[in-house]
Design a protein around this motif. Structure first.
Motif, short mmCIF file in Angstrom:
data_model
loop_
_atom_site.label_atom_id
_atom_site.label_comp_id
_atom_site.label_asym_id
_atom_site.label_seq_id
_atom_site.Cartn_x
_atom_site.Cartn_y
_atom_site.Cartn_z
N SER A 237 55.57 104.62 31.40
CA SER A 237 54.94 104.59 30.09
C SER A 237 53.85 105.64 29.95
O SER A 237 53.52 106.06 28.85
CB SER A 237 54.36 103.20 29.81
OG SER A 237 53.25 102.94 30.64
N ARG B 274 61.86 98.89 26.16
CA ARG B 274 60.95 98.61 25.05
C ARG B 274 59.50 98.59 25.53
O ARG B 274 58.59 99.10 24.87
CB ARG B 274 61.31 97.26 24.43
CG ARG B 274 60.49 96.88 23.23
CD ARG B 274 60.61 97.90 22.13
NE ARG B 274 60.49 97.30 20.83
CZ ARG B 274 60.46 97.98 19.69
NH1 ARG B 274 60.56 99.27 19.71
NH2 ARG B 274 60.37 97.40 18.55
N ALA B 275 59.28 98.00 26.72
CA ALA B 275 57.93 97.96 27.27
C ALA B 275 57.42 99.36 27.57
O ALA B 275 56.25 99.67 27.34
CB ALA B 275 57.91 97.11 28.54
N HIS C 242 58.35 102.13 26.03
CA HIS C 242 58.08 102.74 24.72
C HIS C 242 56.76 102.24 24.15
O HIS C 242 55.92 103.04 23.68
CB HIS C 242 59.22 102.42 23.76
CG HIS C 242 58.93 102.80 22.34
ND1 HIS C 242 59.00 104.10 21.88
CD2 HIS C 242 58.58 102.04 21.26
CE1 HIS C 242 58.69 104.13 20.59
NE2 HIS C 242 58.44 102.89 20.19
N ASP C 243 56.54 100.93 24.18
CA ASP C 243 55.34 100.35 23.58
C ASP C 243 54.06 100.82 24.27
O ASP C 243 53.00 100.87 23.65
CB ASP C 243 55.41 98.83 23.60
CG ASP C 243 56.44 98.28 22.62
OD1 ASP C 243 56.89 99.04 21.73
OD2 ASP C 243 56.81 97.10 22.75
N SER D 295 54.69 105.36 21.00
CA SER D 295 54.83 103.99 20.49
C SER D 295 54.82 103.91 18.96
O SER D 295 55.37 102.97 18.39
CB SER D 295 53.71 103.10 21.06
OG SER D 295 52.43 103.62 20.70
#
Length: 216
Positions: free
Chosen positions: A40, A61-62, A64-65, A70
């Protein structure tokens, strides 16, 4: 003696991210979460390898967030379901521009598209017309492969030059490699279900949790 379903463990012990696939405090789960944290903080392409039954979507998804992208779109495509005509404009068009593109089952992506994707990841741009004029490939690619990665390459389902374009590989560990996480996982799933149903959280005996952790 009945004990808490979490056996005294609290969910706030989970540092990053709180996704079902990686709930737990075992060294194996912690290493996997650390890999997601590294992913990330970067911007390179990521390859997530899982066994059948584990879904890379939550991990992607984690990533990306927690990334600098994000605010951009998160687009998930399953290469095993969509045909080439559907995949191509989504991968190389504006759908995920400035965001993150998840390609699940990358080894099912048609071979010509694999070659084009490898080139786009190498050059950081894509050709958009016959003259060869290119535009920036401003998409963070996260891909998932379910099963044996080396076997997929050896059998020709995944092009070697494409697999080499990912700067980070993350292996999501199966539950059998971290049985000590099972009490906390039970606590999370049962606790959430009980709260959603507005009923008291059930308790499990220590023997029941030990049995669950011992199952293959």
């Amino acid at each position: 003696r009945p004990t808490s379903v979490t056996d005294g463990a609290e969910l706030q012990l989970i540092a990053f991210p709180t996704i079902v696939e990686l709930i737990g405090v075992s060294p194996t789960a912690e290493r996997a979460r650390a890999s997601l944290q590294r992913a990330s903080s970067g911007n390179g392409a990521v390859l997530i390898v899982t066994e059948p039954g584990l879904d890379a979507t939550a991990a992607a998804r984690a990533i990306h967030d927690g990334s600098t992208r994000s605010a951009g779109p998160f687009v998930a495509l399953d290469c095993a379901i969509e045909d080439a005509a559907t995949l191509e404009p989504h991968i190389f068009g504006p759908t995920a521009l400035a965001g993150t593109l998840l390609l699940a089952n990358l080894d099912q992506l048609p071979t010509p598209l694999q070659a084009r994707l490898a080139q786009a990841l190498r050059d950081g741009q894509i050709e958009i017309d016959a003259s060869g004029r290119g535009v920036r490939f401003d998409v963070r690619v996260i891909a998932g492969v379910s099963g044996n990665l080396d076997e997929a390459i050896r059998e020709g389902r995944l092009r070697r030059e494409l697999s080499g374009r990912f700067s980070l590989r993350i292996d999501l560990p199966p539950l059998r490699q971290r049985p000590s996480d099972i009490p906390m996982l039970v606590g999370c799933l049962v606790g959430e279900s009980a709260m959603a149903a507005r009923i008291p959280v059930p308790t499990f005996t220590r023997e029941a949790l030990t049995l669950l952790a011992a199952l293959p």
